[in-house]
Design an enzyme around this catalytic site. Structure first.
Site, PDB file in Angstrom:
ATOM      1  N   LYS A 197      -8.198   3.304 -36.193  1.00 36.73           N
ATOM      2  CA  LYS A 197      -8.747   4.391 -37.004  1.00 36.73           C
ATOM      3  C   LYS A 197      -8.922   3.872 -38.418  1.00 36.73           C
ATOM      4  O   LYS A 197      -7.961   3.439 -39.061  1.00 36.73           O
ATOM      5  CB  LYS A 197      -7.791   5.586 -36.983  1.00 36.73           C
ATOM      6  CG  LYS A 197      -8.224   6.716 -37.894  1.00 36.73           C
ATOM      7  CD  LYS A 197      -7.343   7.924 -37.689  1.00 36.73           C
ATOM      8  CE  LYS A 197      -7.666   9.015 -38.676  1.00 36.73           C
ATOM      9  NZ  LYS A 197      -6.820  10.199 -38.470  1.00 36.73           N
ATOM     10  N   ARG A 207     -11.952  17.574 -43.379  1.00 37.86           N
ATOM     11  CA  ARG A 207     -10.906  18.027 -44.306  1.00 37.86           C
ATOM     12  C   ARG A 207     -11.217  19.426 -44.832  1.00 37.86           C
ATOM     13  O   ARG A 207     -10.307  20.186 -45.129  1.00 37.86           O
ATOM     14  CB  ARG A 207     -10.707  16.994 -45.415  1.00 37.86           C
ATOM     15  CG  ARG A 207     -10.069  15.722 -44.813  1.00 37.86           C
ATOM     16  CD  ARG A 207      -9.786  14.627 -45.799  1.00 37.86           C
ATOM     17  NE  ARG A 207      -9.505  13.378 -45.059  1.00 37.86           N
ATOM     18  CZ  ARG A 207      -9.595  12.157 -45.558  1.00 37.86           C
ATOM     19  NH1 ARG A 207      -9.946  11.994 -46.836  1.00 37.86           N
ATOM     20  NH2 ARG A 207      -9.337  11.107 -44.818  1.00 37.86           N
ATOM     21  N   ARG A 220      -6.151   7.369 -47.844  1.00 38.61           N
ATOM     22  CA  ARG A 220      -5.307   6.946 -46.720  1.00 38.61           C
ATOM     23  C   ARG A 220      -5.390   5.439 -46.488  1.00 38.61           C
ATOM     24  O   ARG A 220      -5.114   4.962 -45.392  1.00 38.61           O
ATOM     25  CB  ARG A 220      -5.759   7.663 -45.443  1.00 38.61           C
ATOM     26  CG  ARG A 220      -5.844   9.176 -45.543  1.00 38.61           C
ATOM     27  CD  ARG A 220      -5.650   9.796 -44.186  1.00 38.61           C
ATOM     28  NE  ARG A 220      -6.029  11.191 -44.071  1.00 38.61           N
ATOM     29  CZ  ARG A 220      -5.402  12.206 -44.633  1.00 38.61           C
ATOM     30  NH1 ARG A 220      -4.364  11.982 -45.417  1.00 38.61           N
ATOM     31  NH2 ARG A 220      -5.808  13.444 -44.433  1.00 38.61           N
ATOM     32  N   GLU A 236      -4.136  -3.803 -33.532  1.00 38.30           N
ATOM     33  CA  GLU A 236      -3.663  -2.412 -33.435  1.00 38.30           C
ATOM     34  C   GLU A 236      -3.691  -1.922 -31.989  1.00 38.30           C
ATOM     35  O   GLU A 236      -2.748  -1.281 -31.509  1.00 38.30           O
ATOM     36  CB  GLU A 236      -4.547  -1.489 -34.293  1.00 38.30           C
ATOM     37  CG  GLU A 236      -4.357  -1.644 -35.791  1.00 38.30           C
ATOM     38  CD  GLU A 236      -3.106  -0.917 -36.291  1.00 38.30           C
ATOM     39  OE1 GLU A 236      -2.355  -0.363 -35.473  1.00 38.30           O
ATOM     40  OE2 GLU A 236      -2.889  -0.923 -37.518  1.00 38.30           O
ATOM     41  N   LYS A 251     -12.282   4.968 -34.171  1.00 44.40           N
ATOM     42  CA  LYS A 251     -12.798   6.057 -35.004  1.00 44.40           C
ATOM     43  C   LYS A 251     -13.097   5.521 -36.397  1.00 44.40           C
ATOM     44  O   LYS A 251     -12.245   4.818 -36.939  1.00 44.40           O
ATOM     45  CB  LYS A 251     -11.742   7.150 -35.059  1.00 44.40           C
ATOM     46  CG  LYS A 251     -12.042   8.297 -35.972  1.00 44.40           C
ATOM     47  CD  LYS A 251     -10.915   9.278 -35.941  1.00 44.40           C
ATOM     48  CE  LYS A 251     -11.143  10.249 -37.077  1.00 44.40           C
ATOM     49  NZ  LYS A 251      -9.956  10.818 -37.598  1.00 44.40           N
ATOM     50  N   SER A 277     -16.663  14.084 -38.028  1.00 45.54           N
ATOM     51  CA  SER A 277     -17.294  15.213 -38.712  1.00 45.54           C
ATOM     52  C   SER A 277     -18.472  14.794 -39.584  1.00 45.54           C
ATOM     53  O   SER A 277     -19.516  15.445 -39.574  1.00 45.54           O
ATOM     54  CB  SER A 277     -16.241  15.941 -39.544  1.00 45.54           C
ATOM     55  OG  SER A 277     -15.649  15.069 -40.503  1.00 45.54           O
ATOM     56  N   TYR A 316     -18.315  16.799 -32.022  1.00 51.56           N
ATOM     57  CA  TYR A 316     -18.645  18.190 -32.334  1.00 51.56           C
ATOM     58  C   TYR A 316     -19.930  18.618 -31.637  1.00 51.56           C
ATOM     59  O   TYR A 316     -20.272  19.800 -31.638  1.00 51.56           O
ATOM     60  CB  TYR A 316     -18.741  18.388 -33.855  1.00 51.56           C
ATOM     61  CG  TYR A 316     -17.440  17.998 -34.533  1.00 51.56           C
ATOM     62  CD1 TYR A 316     -16.388  18.905 -34.627  1.00 51.56           C
ATOM     63  CD2 TYR A 316     -17.231  16.698 -35.007  1.00 51.56           C
ATOM     64  CE1 TYR A 316     -15.172  18.536 -35.184  1.00 51.56           C
ATOM     65  CE2 TYR A 316     -16.027  16.318 -35.571  1.00 51.56           C
ATOM     66  CZ  TYR A 316     -15.001  17.231 -35.653  1.00 51.56           C
ATOM     67  OH  TYR A 316     -13.796  16.858 -36.192  1.00 51.56           O
TER      68      TYR A 316
HETATM   69  C1  PBG Z   1      -5.811  13.354 -38.934  1.00 51.23           C
HETATM   70  C2  PBG Z   1      -7.213  13.366 -38.449  1.00 51.23           C
HETATM   71  C3  PBG Z   1      -8.366  13.271 -39.214  1.00 51.23           C
HETATM   72  C4  PBG Z   1      -9.436  13.344 -38.338  1.00 51.23           C
HETATM   73  C5  PBG Z   1      -8.920  13.486 -37.049  1.00 51.23           C
HETATM   74  N1  PBG Z   1      -7.530  13.478 -37.139  1.00 51.23           N
HETATM   75  C6  PBG Z   1      -8.520  13.206 -40.695  1.00 51.23           C
HETATM   76  C7  PBG Z   1      -8.160  12.011 -41.438  1.00 51.23           C
HETATM   77  O1  PBG Z   1      -7.738  10.994 -40.899  1.00 51.23           O
HETATM   78  O2  PBG Z   1      -8.274  12.074 -42.663  1.00 51.23           O
HETATM   79  C8  PBG Z   1     -10.885  13.288 -38.739  1.00 51.23           C
HETATM   80  C9  PBG Z   1     -11.861  13.771 -37.730  1.00 51.23           C
HETATM   81  C10 PBG Z   1     -13.244  13.998 -38.235  1.00 51.23           C
HETATM   82  O3  PBG Z   1     -13.648  13.631 -39.346  1.00 51.23           O
HETATM   83  O4  PBG Z   1     -13.996  14.604 -37.466  1.00 51.23           O
HETATM   84  N2  PBG Z   1      -5.101  14.479 -38.499  1.00 51.23           N
END
Ligand code: PBG
Length: 325
Positions: A197, A207, A220, A236, A251, A277, A316
């Protein structure tokens, strides 16, 4: 004699020929719908940066999942949005917390017809917005966080999750969650690991959907991966497989097609990809302006993710695309 003799267009001449020789097929069986359930609201709330996506009430969530089951979707991924956040993110493991309540509702509503996946993280529940426990010096404490993830895993399993999906990118999170599930007598609950990720600006609309902003304009980058790296993703993934992951996820999706392909060829367990998203929002925004045919572009993008090697795609677009497949 006419040239060239080898004419690839022969196999593209009719729809049936194209169908016959297609190398990969996007199917409703590949898709997982991410869903948000928010505590303390009476009506579903639209998410402005994710047109067509809402924060559900428990009741509207039940109806939506029943509809998705009718569409033939095999799975949903649930995210909880609590009414109150705190430094520890206690709502994440509260048996009465919104995600746990919703999981129980859904198990009752759809039985085993839909796989219930639960995102396992703290960021939706912490007031500082980080995915873990923040230490006095402002860093995210890896091992203190693992202990919280173990609690969340137990709570989600008790509430009926088929699959828990640790997404915080803490070292050792899969091992900690596997141990917690086994000790709680839930060896049947599977782990979909957000294994590779990356830290990405593409998570912005998400968010908004979960009401997260990271304290002090933080990010992050100290726990999510650097987008410049590909080999690191294989490290990983190998660790997560060793720790007991049943499915590994990459991701975001389109910015990581090379990573998806590399992961696919390095493991023999299912590989998932999260079309996130921001990827959805970009297509929707251009579609709203009439600049592209959003649904057609969505199908192309998901087909590319499939071609790269993903067996499972979290998107989505799941319901919309399922309707058109
Ligand atoms: C963390 C999480 C995130 C997403 C899925 N799980 C946010 C992040 O890592 O900041 C993002 C998913 C998306 O953007 O559709 N709980």
């Amino acid at each position: 004699m006419s040239y060239p003799a080898r004419r690839p267009r022969r196999l593209r001449r009719t729809p049936a020929l194209r169908r016959l020789v297609a190398e990969s097929r996007l199917s409703v069986d590949d898709l997982v719908a991410p869903l948000f359930v928010r505590e303390g609201i009476d009506e579903p709330q639209p998410v402005p940066s994710l047109p067509g996506v809402v924060q559900h009430t428990r009741e509207s969530l039940r109806k939506e999942v029943a509809r998705l089951a009718d569409l033939g979707l095999p799975a949903v991924m649930l995210f909880g949005v609590p009414e109150a956040k705190d430094p520890e993110g206690t709502g994440a493991w509260d048996p009465e917390g919104v995600a746990q309540a919703a999981l129980r509702d859904l198990r009752h509503e759809v039985g085993d017809a839909v796989v219930l996946m639960a995102d396992l993280c703290l960021d939706e529940y912490t007031d500082h917005g980080h995915c873990g426990v923040v230490a006095g010096d402002g860093t995210v404490d890896n091992d203190a966080t693992l202990e919280r993830y173990a609690r969340v895993a137990r709570a989600q399993a008790e509430a009926g999750a088929d699959v828990v999906a640790p997404s915080g990118m803490m070292d050792g999170q899969v091992a900690a969650v596997r141990r917690a599930l086994d000790e709680a007598g839930r060896p049947e609950v599977a782990i979909l690991a957000y294994a590779a990720k990356y830290s990405s600006a593409l998570y912005g609309p998400f968010r908004d959907a979960v009401g997260v902003s990271i304290a002090g304009g933080g990010d992050r980058r100290s726990y999510q991966q650097d987008l410049r790296n590909r080999r690191e993703a294989l490290v990983e993934v190998a660790l997560d497989v060793e720790e007991g992951a049943d499915v590994v996820m990459v991701k975001p999706a389109l910015a990581c097609l090379d990573v998806i392909a590399a992961v696919r060829s390095s493991v023999d367990i299912p590989v998932a990809a999260y079309h996130v998203s921001g990827e959805y929002a970009m297509v929707k925004a251009a579609d709203e302006r009439g600049w592209i045919d959003g649904r057609a572009v969505a199908v192309e993008q998901l087909a590319a993710v499939k071609r790269a090697g993903a067996d499972v795609i979290v998107t989505y677009f799941a319901a919309e695309v399922a309707e058109s497949l």
